[in-house]
Design an enzyme around this catalytic site. Structure first.
Site, PDB file in Angstrom:
ATOM      1  N   GLU A 293     -17.373  10.145   4.382  1.00 30.78           N
ATOM      2  CA  GLU A 293     -16.814   8.827   4.671  1.00 30.78           C
ATOM      3  C   GLU A 293     -15.863   8.451   3.540  1.00 30.78           C
ATOM      4  O   GLU A 293     -16.150   8.660   2.368  1.00 30.78           O
ATOM      5  CB  GLU A 293     -17.923   7.776   4.814  1.00 30.78           C
ATOM      6  CG  GLU A 293     -18.865   7.666   3.630  1.00 30.78           C
ATOM      7  CD  GLU A 293     -19.891   6.553   3.785  1.00 30.78           C
ATOM      8  OE1 GLU A 293     -19.738   5.706   4.684  1.00 30.78           O
ATOM      9  OE2 GLU A 293     -20.852   6.534   3.003  1.00 30.78           O
TER      10      GLU A 293
ATOM     11  N   ASP B 283       0.864  -1.170   0.000  1.00 33.79           N
ATOM     12  CA  ASP B 283       0.000   0.000   0.000  1.00 33.79           C
ATOM     13  C   ASP B 283       0.907   1.228   0.000  1.00 33.79           C
ATOM     14  O   ASP B 283       2.083   1.164   0.349  1.00 33.79           O
ATOM     15  CB  ASP B 283      -0.927  -0.006   1.210  1.00 33.79           C
ATOM     16  CG  ASP B 283      -2.217   0.758   0.954  1.00 33.79           C
ATOM     17  OD1 ASP B 283      -2.240   1.604   0.030  1.00 33.79           O
ATOM     18  OD2 ASP B 283      -3.197   0.529   1.681  1.00 33.79           O
TER      19      ASP B 283
END
Length: 908
Positions: free
Chosen positions: A643, A294
């Site tokens: 979100e 990542d």
């Protein structure tokens, strides 16, 4: 003079706004691990003037070894970074490994935008997922080769896609849950396999693209802690919840790549975990591809997790554990690690082999006429067929949660329809995150206006913000003047420069009606180079009312905003849509001078001047509109502005991209109750990426439709369901709880009390729930009375449409081990099929339960199949719930069978 107060920043990835769309934009059965790789051949001699690695007739491993053998240590190191530079002496072009395709090709301009991943999961349709992924990979290939023809090889222009996100959505508070396929490992695995297959293609030699299941493993928030926390789980939860979808993606889907996560796992960083990357991924599952970190996760190893002290140590740890490619910069210290003896060069070579093998299989070193995917035309991008597929996907994703008194479907000849709510006409809410940009997105308001009869009237009112102090929209041309102090015509004065520094004289000057500009790899004026220009807009803003405004920019690129010659904002982003704003007290009709300077950081660039006006009176306006209507359609929910991934926004009920509370934001709850108080029939449509706690609405609102973040065809699909042109059949891929009090602590990864498999409370709407406008009946459930351990169980059932309308039913099979010696789920989904039935039509649906599906993780942490009784339930919903869930327009059938014989051990 306007005075600036505290500056706020909103940096959620991939921001978009209606300004991105304007009329001139036109689309440019488990097979097990594969065989072990053959012995490494010696490098072949060069012949005919071309190095052997360029000969497509040679075996893949021979080509890989020949190229690897020609590279210096420094060149090898350079190729382990996501933005791998060219090796000119070998004729190897640069390649950027970073691309995204979560629900359409993302961040690369115009593309077909399907429902967000959680919406795709709500379709419960594996065939549809394969077709969606195939369409995405078609557009991906077409875009890639168009970029190559233009000489562009930058970020978001490659063929290696960091999708799908198959983390388990274990807690509705996680902001990135919208990117996943929900809370169930079986459903997530079935959808992930089809997504990977559709992305990678089925050619025996060449990959169409590379799919990258992420984030491996045990990763699902909290977002603010993702760089530091240790995900502590026992072997049972690991093997029965967190790993099954990854296992299926690798062993069945044959994923070529996997992304390791930020967090630690059992004390070790996930990207430095030999247990995850070697023992499980490669040794147990036979994974032959490459692992990518990542982004900047390797930095975390020494800066945040602090398991080592330096960058070379972190890089060496990651490569030795099995991470091959670094999204980030830390692997540039691998040369130091090798020279200091921290990492054998042979280990680095292993990673290079995996990376080179992927590039060869993508056809990057072969003539285009040999690569079957190289000639997909750019015309497939947002083609008519793909637009139709997007509409189908959105229709299938819609979940009818409640329909009291059969309020739905509505009559399209209603005299007056009131459309109310902050999500009724907002393009960004359609697109979610990690998204592309459609040429003609249809908002719910537009879809309803296009659906109702000519004699009907559609009234609209926003009613509230999504959340207090959040709403930012483009400054309208009516509030802009092209000259200082409110002079000149409406709009802004724009000056264009052939460089990135606003240097010299502008090559052109004009008045733009509004400050909304986007360049999908194009240029604002003929003669300029993509990505090599700058623009300066000047003029004044004339506020329509007095009050506190938020003023800022939404851009991809570098923007600087001045008000009255004072620099207020200086922000930029190459990888994401970035919103920056400040608060100002402005007076009605009093001009404020501004200057906005912009330069792109890559060819795909955009900028917009945005504001938030005072919101007094929105609710009263909505109530007035509701009182004039025959029916009210209320569009509430959440927003990707609230979100998402590690967001720098803090609002009541939200923190860092996650949610603290799972109810509607207060402003929307107040709007809902005010509209309901009018006594008018109300349909509530929710647009959101995660489950909402709506106990008041569930009790008082007669009809509720869940639409997720529904993609480009949102308005058309929603109107089709509301007015009866499509019979809904979506099912919830997550549990809707009654309140956050029903949930365990967010930062605990133990599955006890989480998801439908382990939650013993009373949910608002259970996993698997969804209504239809017709009714289905089940009969003739056939289950063997006895199955010997090691054999599969064949299950069949007859389902009939006994209602008045044609429709689809999602047949769900749940399994419960009634005599388990160790903790097991209350029940687990182990089969699904979406079927279409006309009124009166019957169909027999069959499933096969394998020994693995009947197994458990025992007390010794090994996987075993125990003799004993098992309960099978088949139907259009999860069994065992009353209340609202019991009103489902479907039923279930249940039977018991016994597994006989001795205890059987299986691979974990």
């Amino acid at each position: 003079m306007a005075r600036s107060s505290l500056t706020h920043r909103e940096t959620n990835r991939v921001r978009v706004h209606p300004f991105l769309i304007f009329s001139g934009l036109i689309a440019l059965g488990c097979t097990g691990p594969g065989p072990a790789p053959p012995p490494t051949p010696a490098p072949l001699p060069q012949a005919g003037g071309e190095p052997p690695f360029l000969d497509p007739e040679l075996p893949l491993e021979s080509r890989v070894e020949d190229l690897l053998g020609r590279m210096t240590l420094e060149e090898k190191v350079s190729q382990t970074l996501y933005d791998a530079p060219a090796i000119e002496r070998l004729g190897i072009p640069e390649y950027n490994w970073w691309n995204e395709a979560l629900h359409g090709v993302a961040r690369a301009g115009l593309a077909t935008v399907f429902p967000q991943a959680i919406g795709l999961a709500a379709t419960w349709d594996t065939d549809l997922m394969f077709r969606v992924a195939t369409a995405i990979s078609d557009e991906a290939r077409a875009k890639h080769h168009a970029s190559l023809r233009a000489g562009q090889r930058g970020i978001y222009e490659g063929l290696t896609f960091w999708s799908p996100n198959i983390n388990i959505f274990r807690d509705p508070r996680w902001g990135r849950g919208m990117e996943t396929y929900g809370e169930d490992p079986y459903l997530a695995g079935r959808l992930a396999v089809e997504f990977v297959r559709g992305m990678q293609g089925d050619h025996p030699v060449y990959l169409k693209t590379v799919a990258t299941p992420k984030h491996y493993a045990v990763h699902s928030g909290p977002e603010p802690d993702r760089h530091t926390f240790d995900a502590v789980v026992d072997e049972r939860d690991l093997r029965e919840t967190y790993l099954p979808a990854f296992r299926a993606s690798v062993m069945e889907g044959r994923a070529e790549s996997v992304m390791c996560a930020y967090n630690r796992f059992r004390g070790n960083p996930a990207c430095g975990s030999r247990e995850l990357l070697q023992q499980i991924l490669r040794d147990e599952w036979g994974f032959q591809g490459y692992v990518v970190s990542d982004c900047w996760a390797i930095v975390d190893i020494y800066q945040n997790h602090r398991v080592v002290e330096t960058a070379p140590e972190a890089a060496a740890m990651a490569v030795a554990a099995g991470t091959d490619l670094n999204c980030g910069v830390t692997f540039d210290s691998l040369g130091v690690a090798v020279r200091e003896g921290r990492l054998p060069e042979a280990q680095l070579d292993t990673s290079l082999r995996r990376l080179l093998r992927a590039r060869f299989r993508l056809g990057m070193f072969d003539p285009p006429d040999r690569v079957p995917y190289a000639n997909i035309p750019l015309s497939v991008n947002e083609s008519e067929a793909h637009q139709s597929l997007a509409l189908e996907a959105t229709r299938k994703s819609l979940v009818l949660l409640k329909n009291e008194g059969d309020l739905l479907p509505l009559d399209r000849t209603l005299g007056t329809v009131a459309v109310i709510g902050p999500n009724a006409d907002d393009v960004q809410v359609l697109l979610g995150n990690y998204n592309g940009f459609p040429s003609d997105p249809v908002t719910p308001l537009r879809g309803i206006r296009e659906k109702v009869s000519e004699g009907s009237e559609v009234l609209f009112a926003v009613g509230s913000e999504v959340a207090e102090n959040l709403w930012l929209e483009g400054v309208p041309s009516s509030a802009l003047r092209a000259e200082a102090s409110g002079g000149g015509s409406e709009g802004t004065r724009a000056e264009f420069f052939p460089n990135t520094g606003l240097e010299g004289e502008p090559v052109a000057t004009r008045v733009d009606e509004s400050l909304e500009s986007v360049w999908f790899g194009e240029v604002p004026l003929p003669g300029l180079d993509p990505g090599i220009f700058s623009v300066r807009w000047t003029g004044s803003i004339v506020p329509p009312v007095s009050g506190r405004y938020s003023l800022g920019t939404r851009s991809q690129g570098r923007s600087r905003l001045f008000v009255d010659d004072t620099l207020l904002l200086d922000s930029g982003s190459q990888h994401e849509w970035h919103v920056d704003w400040t608060e100002l007290e402005l007076e009605k009709d009093t001009p404020v001078d501004f200057r906005l300077e912009f330069r792109p950081l890559r060819p795909d660039a955009a900028v917009q001047l945005v504001w938030r006006q005072p919101v007094d009176g929105l609710r009263s306006e909505a109530v007035e509109v509701a009182e004039m209507a025959d029916v009210v359609i209320l569009f509430l929910g959440l927003s990707p502005r609230l979100e998402g991934e590690e967001m720098g926004v803090e609002f009541q009920g939200f923190a860092g991209g996650d949610r603290v509370d799972i109810g509607l934001p207060a402003a929307q709850e107040e709007l809902l109750e005010a509209v309901m108080a009018t006594g008018k029939p109300v349909v509530l449509v929710l647009l959101n990426g995660s489950a909402l706690a709506l106990p008041w609405a569930a009790e008082n609102v007669p009809a509720i439709l869940e639409a997720w973040y529904p993609g480009q065809a949102a308005g058309t699909a929603i109107a089709d369901v509301l007015f009866g042109d499509y019979n809904p059949a979506g099912r919830l891929p997550v549990t809707f709880y009654r309140s956050v009090e029903q949930l365990p602590p967010f930062d605990e990864y133990d599955m006890k009390g989480r998801t439908y498999r382990y939650f013993e409370g009373d949910p608002l709407f259970p996993f698997g729930h969804g209504l239809s406008y017709t009714t289905f009946r089940y009969r003739n459930l056939e289950v063997p009375r006895r199955v010997r351990a090691g054999e599969s169980a064949r299950i069949s059932v007859e389902v009939e449409n006994v209602g008045p309308l044609a429709g689809e039913e999602v047949v769900q099979l749940y399994l419960t081990d009634l005599e388990a010696s160790a903790p097991v789920p209350i029940r687990s989904l182990q089969g699904l099929e979406r079927v279409f039935l006309r009124p009166g039509e019957r169909r027999t649906v069959s499933f096969t339960l394998t020994p693995r599906q009947m197994s458990l993780i025992g007390a010794d942490w090994e996987r075993v199949l125990e003799p004993g009784e098992f309960e099978v339930t088949v139907g259009g919903k999860q069994p065992g719930f009353g209340g609202l869930a019991d009103a489902a327009s479907t039923e279930v059938a249940t039977a018991v069978f016994r597994v006989s014989g001795d205890l059987l051990r299986l691979p974990r």
